[in-house]
Design an enzyme around this catalytic site. Structure first.
Site, PDB file in Angstrom:
ATOM      1  N   HIS A   1     -15.549  -8.568   1.307  1.00  0.00           N
ATOM      2  CA  HIS A   1     -15.451  -7.266   0.646  1.00  0.00           C
ATOM      3  C   HIS A   1     -16.587  -7.091  -0.340  1.00  0.00           C
ATOM      4  CE1 HIS A   1     -13.085 -10.174  -1.707  1.00  0.00           C
ATOM      5  NE2 HIS A   1     -13.465  -9.511  -2.791  1.00  0.00           N
TER       6      HIS A   1
ATOM      7  N   CYS B   1      -4.156 -12.116   6.415  1.00  0.00           N
ATOM      8  CA  CYS B   1      -4.612 -12.054   5.025  1.00  0.00           C
ATOM      9  C   CYS B   1      -4.268 -10.705   4.388  1.00  0.00           C
ATOM     10  CB  CYS B   1      -6.108 -12.371   4.932  1.00  0.00           C
ATOM     11  SG  CYS B   1      -7.208 -10.948   4.963  1.00  0.00           S
TER      12      CYS B   1
ATOM     13  N   HIS C   1     -11.311  -9.099  10.634  1.00  0.00           N
ATOM     14  CA  HIS C   1     -11.264 -10.173   9.646  1.00  0.00           C
ATOM     15  C   HIS C   1     -12.525 -11.021   9.714  1.00  0.00           C
ATOM     16  CE1 HIS C   1      -9.532 -13.044   6.847  1.00  0.00           C
ATOM     17  NE2 HIS C   1     -10.152 -13.964   7.581  1.00  0.00           N
TER      18      HIS C   1
ATOM     19  N   CYS D   1      -6.259  -7.708   5.613  1.00  0.00           N
ATOM     20  CA  CYS D   1      -5.872  -7.344   6.986  1.00  0.00           C
ATOM     21  C   CYS D   1      -4.562  -6.553   6.958  1.00  0.00           C
ATOM     22  CB  CYS D   1      -5.733  -8.586   7.859  1.00  0.00           C
ATOM     23  SG  CYS D   1      -7.315  -9.262   8.426  1.00  0.00           S
TER      24      CYS D   1
ATOM     25  N   ASP E   1      -9.597  -0.513  -5.951  1.00  0.00           N
ATOM     26  CA  ASP E   1      -9.133  -1.824  -6.426  1.00  0.00           C
ATOM     27  C   ASP E   1      -7.873  -1.626  -7.270  1.00  0.00           C
ATOM     28  OD1 ASP E   1     -10.744  -4.797  -6.930  1.00  0.00           O
ATOM     29  OD2 ASP E   1      -8.988  -4.343  -8.150  1.00  0.00           O
TER      30      ASP E   1
END
Ligand code: 5GP
Ligand code: ZN
Length: 118
Positions: free
Chosen positions: A95, A2, A44, A5, A28
């Site tokens: 997150h 992902c 993960h 990751c 971000d």
């Protein structure tokens, strides 16, 4: 693997603010506030439904250290965890959004007017 990751593995660059053995905090890419950091476990975990209590316990002092470093501890901030489709989760790696640096609006991160729900 992902997206987040790949950031953990440094395959995708990110502006890292804080890191320890288990967690990573980075800016971000599309900030919604003067301070907009994402905090993730390095392992993960798809989302909040899958997280174990130990990870939640350990992420607490990490975020507390982070907000001190960012100098938003006293001025205040918001923690947001989007979960699943209705929660607006786009990246399926747990997150927390840390938003601060200005007085936040109610609808930060939302694309809907809260009046729509009344
Ligand atoms: P979600 O909607 O899943 O709660 O939030 C995902 C967040 O990841 C969004 O705020 C989006 O701007 C951020 N994001 C998506 N791709 C990247 C990226 O490649 N790098 C960084 N730093 N942030 C990203
Ligand atoms: Zn992942």
């Amino acid at each position: 693997m992902c997206l987040f990751c790949k950031i953990v593995n440094k395959e995708i660059p990110a502006n890292i603010e804080l890191e320890d053995e288990n967690f990573l905090a980075f800016h971000d890419i599309n900030p919604k506030a003067p301070v907009h950091i994402l905090v993730i476990p390095k392992k993960h975990i798809a989302g909040f439904n899958e997280v174990d209590a130990q990870t939640m316990a350990d992420i607490t002092p990490f975020i507390q250290t982070l907000v001190k470093k960012l100098d938003i501890k006293q001025s205040g901030y918001r923690l947001i965890c989007n979960i699943g489709e209705n929660g607006g989760q786009e990246v399926m790696h747990l997150h927390w959004h840390v938003l601060g640096g200005a007085k936040l609006k109610f609808d930060h991160l939302s694309d809907a007017d809260p009046k729509d729900f009344l």
